[in-house]
Design a protein around this motif. Sequence first.
Motif, PDB file in Angstrom:
ATOM      1  N   GLY A 148      34.675  12.021  59.125  1.00  0.00           N
ATOM      2  CA  GLY A 148      34.122  11.252  60.239  1.00  0.00           C
ATOM      3  C   GLY A 148      32.607  11.132  60.159  1.00  0.00           C
ATOM      4  N   LYS A 149      31.950  12.174  59.659  1.00  0.00           N
ATOM      5  CA  LYS A 149      30.487  12.119  59.508  1.00  0.00           C
ATOM      6  C   LYS A 149      30.091  11.031  58.513  1.00  0.00           C
ATOM      7  CE  LYS A 149      29.526  16.875  60.793  1.00  0.00           C
ATOM      8  NZ  LYS A 149      29.127  18.201  60.337  1.00  0.00           N
ATOM      9  N   ILE A 150      30.861  10.886  57.444  1.00  0.00           N
ATOM     10  CA  ILE A 150      30.600   9.821  56.473  1.00  0.00           C
ATOM     11  C   ILE A 150      30.717   8.469  57.171  1.00  0.00           C
ATOM     12  CG2 ILE A 150      31.539   8.612  54.445  1.00  0.00           C
ATOM     13  CD1 ILE A 150      32.193  11.390  53.263  1.00  0.00           C
ATOM     14  N   MET A 151      31.756   8.294  57.959  1.00  0.00           N
ATOM     15  CA  MET A 151      31.969   7.029  58.663  1.00  0.00           C
ATOM     16  C   MET A 151      30.778   6.705  59.570  1.00  0.00           C
ATOM     17  SD  MET A 151      35.986   7.610  59.523  1.00  0.00           S
ATOM     18  CE  MET A 151      37.088   8.115  58.185  1.00  0.00           C
ATOM     19  N   LYS A 152      30.319   7.697  60.320  1.00  0.00           N
ATOM     20  CA  LYS A 152      29.171   7.494  61.214  1.00  0.00           C
ATOM     21  C   LYS A 152      27.915   7.133  60.419  1.00  0.00           C
ATOM     22  CE  LYS A 152      30.786  10.837  64.600  1.00  0.00           C
ATOM     23  NZ  LYS A 152      30.565  12.174  65.149  1.00  0.00           N
ATOM     24  N   LYS A 153      27.679   7.822  59.295  1.00  0.00           N
ATOM     25  CA  LYS A 153      26.496   7.551  58.476  1.00  0.00           C
ATOM     26  C   LYS A 153      26.525   6.145  57.885  1.00  0.00           C
ATOM     27  CE  LYS A 153      25.650  12.347  57.166  1.00  0.00           C
ATOM     28  NZ  LYS A 153      25.726  13.336  56.074  1.00  0.00           N
ATOM     29  N   CYS A 154      27.716   5.556  57.794  1.00  0.00           N
ATOM     30  CA  CYS A 154      27.856   4.188  57.284  1.00  0.00           C
ATOM     31  C   CYS A 154      27.704   3.148  58.387  1.00  0.00           C
ATOM     32  CB  CYS A 154      29.216   4.016  56.608  1.00  0.00           C
ATOM     33  SG  CYS A 154      29.354   4.932  55.073  1.00  0.00           S
ATOM     34  N   GLY A 155      27.415   3.595  59.597  1.00  0.00           N
ATOM     35  CA  GLY A 155      27.235   2.670  60.712  1.00  0.00           C
ATOM     36  C   GLY A 155      28.514   2.351  61.463  1.00  0.00           C
ATOM     37  N   MET A 156      29.584   3.053  61.126  1.00  0.00           N
ATOM     38  CA  MET A 156      30.842   2.808  61.828  1.00  0.00           C
ATOM     39  C   MET A 156      30.786   3.409  63.228  1.00  0.00           C
ATOM     40  SD  MET A 156      33.668   3.469  58.885  1.00  0.00           S
ATOM     41  CE  MET A 156      34.432   2.003  58.272  1.00  0.00           C
ATOM     42  N   ILE A 157      31.518   2.777  64.123  1.00  0.00           N
ATOM     43  CA  ILE A 157      31.564   3.177  65.524  1.00  0.00           C
ATOM     44  C   ILE A 157      32.938   3.777  65.826  1.00  0.00           C
ATOM     45  CG2 ILE A 157      31.360   2.323  67.912  1.00  0.00           C
ATOM     46  CD1 ILE A 157      28.777   2.046  66.230  1.00  0.00           C
ATOM     47  N   TYR A 158      32.931   4.864  66.576  1.00  0.00           N
ATOM     48  CA  TYR A 158      34.171   5.500  67.014  1.00  0.00           C
ATOM     49  C   TYR A 158      34.965   4.503  67.859  1.00  0.00           C
ATOM     50  CZ  TYR A 158      37.266   8.448  69.806  1.00  0.00           C
ATOM     51  OH  TYR A 158      38.354   8.981  70.447  1.00  0.00           O
ATOM     52  N   GLU A 159      36.251   4.331  67.543  1.00  0.00           N
ATOM     53  CA  GLU A 159      37.082   3.370  68.264  1.00  0.00           C
ATOM     54  C   GLU A 159      38.225   4.020  69.030  1.00  0.00           C
ATOM     55  OE1 GLU A 159      38.204   0.537  65.219  1.00  0.00           O
ATOM     56  OE2 GLU A 159      36.349  -0.578  65.555  1.00  0.00           O
ATOM     57  N   GLY A 160      38.561   5.255  68.711  1.00  0.00           N
ATOM     58  CA  GLY A 160      39.622   5.908  69.466  1.00  0.00           C
ATOM     59  C   GLY A 160      40.342   6.966  68.654  1.00  0.00           C
ATOM     60  N   THR A 161      41.147   7.744  69.352  1.00  0.00           N
ATOM     61  CA  THR A 161      41.932   8.800  68.732  1.00  0.00           C
ATOM     62  C   THR A 161      43.393   8.623  69.118  1.00  0.00           C
ATOM     63  OG1 THR A 161      40.075  10.347  68.820  1.00  0.00           O
ATOM     64  CG2 THR A 161      42.276  11.309  68.603  1.00  0.00           C
ATOM     65  N   LEU A 162      44.264   8.638  68.127  1.00  0.00           N
ATOM     66  CA  LEU A 162      45.698   8.606  68.371  1.00  0.00           C
ATOM     67  C   LEU A 162      46.176  10.060  68.347  1.00  0.00           C
ATOM     68  CD1 LEU A 162      46.768   5.597  66.122  1.00  0.00           C
ATOM     69  CD2 LEU A 162      46.125   5.597  68.534  1.00  0.00           C
ATOM     70  N   LYS A 163      46.603  10.549  69.488  1.00  0.00           N
ATOM     71  CA  LYS A 163      47.006  11.954  69.652  1.00  0.00           C
ATOM     72  C   LYS A 163      48.313  12.244  68.920  1.00  0.00           C
ATOM     73  CE  LYS A 163      44.021  13.761  72.409  1.00  0.00           C
ATOM     74  NZ  LYS A 163      43.134  14.722  71.797  1.00  0.00           N
ATOM     75  N   ASP A 164      48.349  13.364  68.200  1.00  0.00           N
ATOM     76  CA  ASP A 164      49.557  13.816  67.496  1.00  0.00           C
ATOM     77  C   ASP A 164      50.219  12.679  66.714  1.00  0.00           C
ATOM     78  OD1 ASP A 164      49.153  16.335  68.497  1.00  0.00           O
ATOM     79  OD2 ASP A 164      50.788  16.267  69.950  1.00  0.00           O
ATOM     80  N   HIS A 165      49.414  11.886  66.047  1.00  0.00           N
ATOM     81  CA  HIS A 165      49.893  10.660  65.394  1.00  0.00           C
ATOM     82  C   HIS A 165      50.606  10.915  64.070  1.00  0.00           C
ATOM     83  CE1 HIS A 165      50.017   6.363  64.912  1.00  0.00           C
ATOM     84  NE2 HIS A 165      49.464   6.453  63.713  1.00  0.00           N
ATOM     85  N   ILE A 166      50.198  11.954  63.347  1.00  0.00           N
ATOM     86  CA  ILE A 166      50.754  12.247  62.020  1.00  0.00           C
ATOM     87  C   ILE A 166      51.339  13.652  62.033  1.00  0.00           C
ATOM     88  CG2 ILE A 166      50.173  12.581  59.571  1.00  0.00           C
ATOM     89  CD1 ILE A 166      49.977   9.660  60.431  1.00  0.00           C
ATOM     90  N   TYR A 167      52.500  13.772  61.419  1.00  0.00           N
ATOM     91  CA  TYR A 167      53.121  15.084  61.241  1.00  0.00           C
ATOM     92  C   TYR A 167      52.961  15.474  59.780  1.00  0.00           C
ATOM     93  CZ  TYR A 167      56.491  18.880  61.634  1.00  0.00           C
ATOM     94  OH  TYR A 167      57.094  20.111  61.640  1.00  0.00           O
ATOM     95  N   LYS A 168      52.196  16.528  59.527  1.00  0.00           N
ATOM     96  CA  LYS A 168      51.930  16.978  58.156  1.00  0.00           C
ATOM     97  C   LYS A 168      51.799  18.499  58.162  1.00  0.00           C
ATOM     98  CE  LYS A 168      49.019  16.188  54.152  1.00  0.00           C
ATOM     99  NZ  LYS A 168      48.125  15.307  53.471  1.00  0.00           N
ATOM    100  N   ASN A 169      52.350  19.130  57.155  1.00  0.00           N
ATOM    101  CA  ASN A 169      52.260  20.588  57.017  1.00  0.00           C
ATOM    102  C   ASN A 169      52.754  21.316  58.264  1.00  0.00           C
ATOM    103  OD1 ASN A 169      51.150  20.239  54.465  1.00  0.00           O
ATOM    104  ND2 ASN A 169      49.069  20.211  55.264  1.00  0.00           N
ATOM    105  N   SER A 171      52.815  20.522  61.351  1.00  0.00           N
ATOM    106  CA  SER A 171      52.103  20.383  62.622  1.00  0.00           C
ATOM    107  C   SER A 171      51.673  18.922  62.808  1.00  0.00           C
ATOM    108  CB  SER A 171      50.890  21.316  62.682  1.00  0.00           C
ATOM    109  OG  SER A 171      49.932  20.948  61.730  1.00  0.00           O
ATOM    110  N   PHE A 172      51.348  18.600  64.045  1.00  0.00           N
ATOM    111  CA  PHE A 172      50.895  17.248  64.354  1.00  0.00           C
ATOM    112  C   PHE A 172      49.380  17.177  64.236  1.00  0.00           C
ATOM    113  CE2 PHE A 172      55.044  17.353  66.345  1.00  0.00           C
ATOM    114  CZ  PHE A 172      55.544  16.105  65.988  1.00  0.00           C
ATOM    115  N   GLU A 173      48.897  16.030  63.770  1.00  0.00           N
ATOM    116  CA  GLU A 173      47.462  15.794  63.588  1.00  0.00           C
ATOM    117  C   GLU A 173      47.036  14.592  64.419  1.00  0.00           C
ATOM    118  OE1 GLU A 173      44.923  17.005  61.704  1.00  0.00           O
ATOM    119  OE2 GLU A 173      45.884  18.340  60.276  1.00  0.00           O
ATOM    120  N   ASP A 174      45.896  14.721  65.096  1.00  0.00           N
ATOM    121  CA  ASP A 174      45.276  13.566  65.743  1.00  0.00           C
ATOM    122  C   ASP A 174      44.622  12.712  64.666  1.00  0.00           C
ATOM    123  OD1 ASP A 174      45.949  14.796  68.116  1.00  0.00           O
ATOM    124  OD2 ASP A 174      43.886  15.219  68.732  1.00  0.00           O
TER     125      ASP A 174
END
Length: 187
Positions: A148-169, A171-174
């Motif tokens: 996310g820090k890379i994204m911000k340094k590139c001028g990208m803007i936070y657009e939102g978080t999808l809660k528990d969107h991915i199931y990996k290892n 557990s659920f990941e945002d």
Amino acid sequence: MKLMIYSKTEKTIVSDRLILRLFKESDAKNVSIMCNNYNIYKSTLSLPYPYSLECALSWIVNHEQNFALDRMYELAITDKNSGQLYGAIAISNHKQYKNGEIAYWIGEEYWGNGYGTEAAKAMIEFVFKEKNYHRVYARHFKSNPASGKIMKKCGMIYEGTLKDHIYKNDSFEDMVYYGIINPMKKV
């Protein structure tokens, strides 16, 4: 940072310290060594683990065709002077939407040197200037804030978080989304 330089004939993007170029079959061994790393696997959406030489070869085989057909641009992140492979960067081309998703990984031994940020900035500039994208977006696991820090340094803007969107290892990941609109385009 200087502006990126794109060579259409070489299919390369050059930045201050890096050359982004198509992967070669000879890169497969280094790719498999770098990607056969649990710390990279756990922070990426679809990278297999363990990561074999065969995984690398099958991943690399279509890159040139994808680039030529403007489907996806998958490039090696390499040192401008030594040619050392640091990682990979890719961006999809959703022509009908005039946008693409950028993704990247850096070998763990090269983390913290700014290679991901420099490569991402160059890739974003490439698709905005050369491919006429209107928008670039990216996503990362909430558990991987460095991405996310890379994204911000590139001028990208936070657009939102999808809660528990991915199931990996087990557990659920945002999933956290960022985006940037081409500042050179008139609507």
